[in-house]
Design a protein around this motif. Sequence first.
Motif, mmCIF file in Angstrom:
data_model
loop_
_atom_site.group_PDB
_atom_site.id
_atom_site.type_symbol
_atom_site.label_atom_id
_atom_site.label_comp_id
_atom_site.label_asym_id
_atom_site.label_seq_id
_atom_site.Cartn_x
_atom_site.Cartn_y
_atom_site.Cartn_z
ATOM 1 N N ALA A 94 1.573 8.265 7.486
ATOM 2 C CA ALA A 94 1.306 7.496 8.569
ATOM 3 C C ALA A 94 1.423 6.110 8.186
ATOM 4 O O ALA A 94 1.005 5.641 6.998
ATOM 5 N N SER A 95 2.164 5.092 8.881
ATOM 6 C CA SER A 95 2.095 3.944 8.686
ATOM 7 C C SER A 95 2.396 2.830 9.755
ATOM 8 O O SER A 95 2.840 3.591 10.952
ATOM 9 N N MET A 96 1.967 1.757 9.776
ATOM 10 C CA MET A 96 2.338 0.844 10.816
ATOM 11 C C MET A 96 3.795 0.260 10.808
ATOM 12 O O MET A 96 4.175 0.083 9.774
ATOM 13 N N VAL A 97 4.382 0.347 11.866
ATOM 14 C CA VAL A 97 5.775 -0.317 12.003
ATOM 15 C C VAL A 97 5.639 -1.540 12.822
ATOM 16 O O VAL A 97 4.803 -1.567 13.720
ATOM 17 N N TYR A 98 6.658 -2.393 12.502
ATOM 18 C CA TYR A 98 6.543 -3.769 13.307
ATOM 19 C C TYR A 98 7.758 -4.508 13.470
ATOM 20 O O TYR A 98 8.654 -4.035 12.782
ATOM 21 N N THR A 99 7.854 -5.459 14.236
ATOM 22 C CA THR A 99 9.199 -6.049 14.384
ATOM 23 C C THR A 99 9.115 -7.679 14.220
ATOM 24 O O THR A 99 8.089 -8.126 13.825
ATOM 25 N N ASN A 100 10.304 -8.479 14.440
ATOM 26 C CA ASN A 100 10.271 -9.720 14.096
ATOM 27 C C ASN A 100 9.271 -10.497 15.062
ATOM 28 O O ASN A 100 8.691 -11.498 14.910
ATOM 29 N N SER A 101 9.088 -10.159 16.249
ATOM 30 C CA SER A 101 8.434 -10.376 17.381
ATOM 31 C C SER A 101 6.935 -10.145 17.125
ATOM 32 O O SER A 101 6.077 -10.360 18.294
ATOM 33 N N LYS A 102 6.424 -9.588 16.142
ATOM 34 C CA LYS A 102 5.101 -9.182 15.846
ATOM 35 C C LYS A 102 4.442 -7.925 16.872
ATOM 36 O O LYS A 102 3.370 -7.703 16.730
ATOM 37 N N GLU A 103 5.322 -7.347 17.145
ATOM 38 C CA GLU A 103 4.997 -6.042 17.958
ATOM 39 C C GLU A 103 4.841 -5.073 16.918
ATOM 40 O O GLU A 103 5.450 -4.846 16.081
ATOM 41 N N THR A 104 3.545 -4.206 17.026
ATOM 42 C CA THR A 104 3.303 -3.145 16.053
ATOM 43 C C THR A 104 2.893 -1.950 16.711
ATOM 44 O O THR A 104 2.543 -1.807 17.715
ATOM 45 N N ASN A 147 7.411 1.163 23.022
ATOM 46 C CA ASN A 147 6.045 0.477 22.553
ATOM 47 C C ASN A 147 6.331 -1.034 21.690
ATOM 48 O O ASN A 147 5.725 -1.958 21.769
ATOM 49 N N LEU A 148 7.470 -0.877 20.984
ATOM 50 C CA LEU A 148 7.881 -1.951 20.196
ATOM 51 C C LEU A 148 8.948 -2.897 20.748
ATOM 52 O O LEU A 148 9.341 -3.878 20.412
ATOM 53 N N LYS A 149 9.404 -2.376 21.794
ATOM 54 C CA LYS A 149 10.266 -3.126 23.164
ATOM 55 C C LYS A 149 11.559 -3.237 22.279
ATOM 56 O O LYS A 149 12.141 -4.236 21.973
ATOM 57 N N LEU A 150 12.196 -2.166 21.807
ATOM 58 C CA LEU A 150 13.273 -2.031 20.942
ATOM 59 C C LEU A 150 14.441 -1.214 21.656
ATOM 60 O O LEU A 150 14.152 -0.508 22.609
ATOM 61 N N LYS A 151 15.812 -1.790 21.442
ATOM 62 C CA LYS A 151 16.887 -0.978 21.948
ATOM 63 C C LYS A 151 17.612 -0.645 20.619
ATOM 64 O O LYS A 151 17.496 -1.553 19.579
ATOM 65 N N MET A 152 18.678 -0.109 20.706
ATOM 66 C CA MET A 152 19.491 0.468 19.617
ATOM 67 C C MET A 152 20.226 -0.733 19.006
ATOM 68 O O MET A 152 20.884 -1.547 19.962
ATOM 69 N N GLY A 153 20.348 -0.943 17.701
ATOM 70 C CA GLY A 153 20.764 -2.097 17.184
ATOM 71 C C GLY A 153 19.788 -3.072 16.709
ATOM 72 O O GLY A 153 20.073 -3.937 16.004
ATOM 73 N N ASP A 154 18.732 -2.742 17.395
ATOM 74 C CA ASP A 154 17.707 -3.756 16.848
ATOM 75 C C ASP A 154 16.916 -3.427 15.580
ATOM 76 O O ASP A 154 17.230 -2.293 15.028
ATOM 77 N N PHE A 155 16.176 -4.357 15.087
ATOM 78 C CA PHE A 155 15.675 -4.101 13.709
ATOM 79 C C PHE A 155 13.962 -3.922 13.899
ATOM 80 O O PHE A 155 13.410 -4.428 14.381
ATOM 81 N N VAL A 156 13.530 -3.090 12.724
ATOM 82 C CA VAL A 156 12.190 -2.471 12.765
ATOM 83 C C VAL A 156 11.667 -2.795 11.232
ATOM 84 O O VAL A 156 12.599 -2.329 10.458
ATOM 85 N N PHE A 157 10.697 -2.981 10.937
ATOM 86 C CA PHE A 157 10.065 -3.050 9.488
ATOM 87 C C PHE A 157 9.182 -1.796 9.276
ATOM 88 O O PHE A 157 8.205 -1.609 10.062
ATOM 89 N N ILE A 158 9.375 -1.229 8.226
ATOM 90 C CA ILE A 158 8.495 -0.192 7.678
ATOM 91 C C ILE A 158 8.138 -0.622 6.240
ATOM 92 O O ILE A 158 8.981 -0.613 5.393
ATOM 93 N N GLY A 159 6.878 -1.050 5.939
ATOM 94 C CA GLY A 159 6.573 -1.565 4.654
ATOM 95 C C GLY A 159 7.223 -2.966 4.588
ATOM 96 O O GLY A 159 7.134 -3.726 5.492
ATOM 97 N N SER A 160 7.862 -3.220 3.494
ATOM 98 C CA SER A 160 8.567 -4.279 3.128
ATOM 99 C C SER A 160 10.205 -4.305 3.474
ATOM 100 O O SER A 160 10.967 -5.204 3.088
ATOM 101 N N LYS A 161 10.528 -3.068 3.981
ATOM 102 C CA LYS A 161 12.056 -2.989 4.235
ATOM 103 C C LYS A 161 12.183 -3.075 5.685
ATOM 104 O O LYS A 161 11.454 -2.483 6.616
ATOM 105 N N LYS A 162 13.431 -3.754 6.003
ATOM 106 C CA LYS A 162 13.994 -3.801 7.496
ATOM 107 C C LYS A 162 14.978 -2.640 7.612
ATOM 108 O O LYS A 162 15.954 -2.409 6.836
ATOM 109 N N PHE A 163 14.645 -1.679 8.618
ATOM 110 C CA PHE A 163 15.481 -0.862 8.999
ATOM 111 C C PHE A 163 16.282 -1.098 10.462
ATOM 112 O O PHE A 163 15.667 -1.966 11.422
ATOM 113 N N LYS A 164 17.710 -0.513 10.560
ATOM 114 C CA LYS A 164 18.127 -1.060 12.008
ATOM 115 C C LYS A 164 18.053 0.296 12.793
ATOM 116 O O LYS A 164 18.178 1.380 12.382
ATOM 117 N N LEU A 165 17.631 0.217 14.087
ATOM 118 C CA LEU A 165 17.619 1.365 15.024
ATOM 119 C C LEU A 165 18.584 1.929 15.429
ATOM 120 O O LEU A 165 19.472 1.418 16.147
#
Length: 423
Positions: A94-104, A147-165
């Motif tokens: 289990a981990s918190m995921v977050y976006t550039n806009s601070k959505e977690t 919940n994170l207000k993401l759509k395909m192609g957006d980026f999300v962070f897991i830990g210190s790495k940025k992933f593309k949806l």
Amino acid sequence: MKLTFKSRLILRELFTRPIYSFQFILAIAIGVGSVVGINSYKQNLYEAIGKESRTIMGGDLMIESPASYSDETKLFVMNHLPKKAKLSYSVNFASMVYTNSKETSLATVKALDAYFPLYGEIQTTPVGLFKNLKKEEVLLEENLAKNLKLKMGDFVFIGSKKFKLKGFVKKEPGSVGSFTSMAPTAIITLSGLKETGLESRGSRIRYNILVALPPEIDSKQFKEDNFKNFIKEDLTLYHNTEIGSGSQRFINSTFDYMSLLGLSAFFLGSISILISTRTRLKEKTTEIAVLKCLGASSRWNISIFLREIFILSLVGTILGISFGYFFQFYIPDLTGSAFLSEIAPKLTLKSLAWGIFIGILVPLIIGLESILKISNLSPLHAIRLELNEKIRFRFLPDKLQLLEIIIIYVLFFSLASYETESF
């Protein structure tokens, strides 16, 4: 067809007191419907889990470890598995995921290799994304993405790495009924996990190996024979029927609770039937005495009484069984489980037998006191002026009432114990 005198008398009794008949039928229908519906659904659920357990887990067996698999551990696993066994490695935490806009949001992160699952498939939107997933890409459950207000192609962070949806997860093996994954899923690759910096944190990370055994190997027997050897190496061996055991216990507890509510409703209704039957018999005392004066035997009067109960019980049981069948369609909404909505409602032979037993035989048992009263009623009662005069019985009324209470309690306890499989 011309009705007999007995049939006309029974129909008159049923229709001249509609409130009594309605209460009788309603009490039985609610109890029978609850017991039949929930019992049938439980059996259908167990059958579905048994048939789909391999697909639910994704393999025949799963080996779980709290620590990363070393080369020595992997060698131990390979030496203790059949040569033709297939393996798939994964890591869950289990981990918190977050976006550039601070959505977690909290997520269950699953790092999977390309062979996962060994049975079934990960269903995605668009279709077929998992097999081509790259280490910088992630698949999210649609609710998590919303919940994170993401759509395909957006980026999300897991830990210190940025992933593309890359897309959305619709269904995955191992997620159904697993309380280790209460949070929505985020799927990444094993190579992507190493760059998150999360693998060394906390004690909730679980390292899993899915195993598909050759068809000639009995997976249950293999687990029993090798469980102790694996546990010595701090490896826990699970069979596919044990997947989501925590959620299965929760589902069982929920259904047991609902079964007890249904049984409670039925036996509270039985008490109502008992009181109503006594009241009605008291009103009919003079009528029965008159019929005895005209030559009707106690056996004849008892047969009238039993047929009335049987007819009302039969109608209530039929309505209850129908209610129990349609009630199954609403159980997924009551429990809030998407998996339960996949269970096709149907009535089982076992639940029908229980429904008929409690719907017809129990009311007849409850009428024991009334039967004895009819049997001991003197024809002279018809010419007595005081209708409230006590009638003498071969058995004391307080003992009869106590016997009925004991019978009702024993029946309730027995049925409840049987339903919950626990005293």
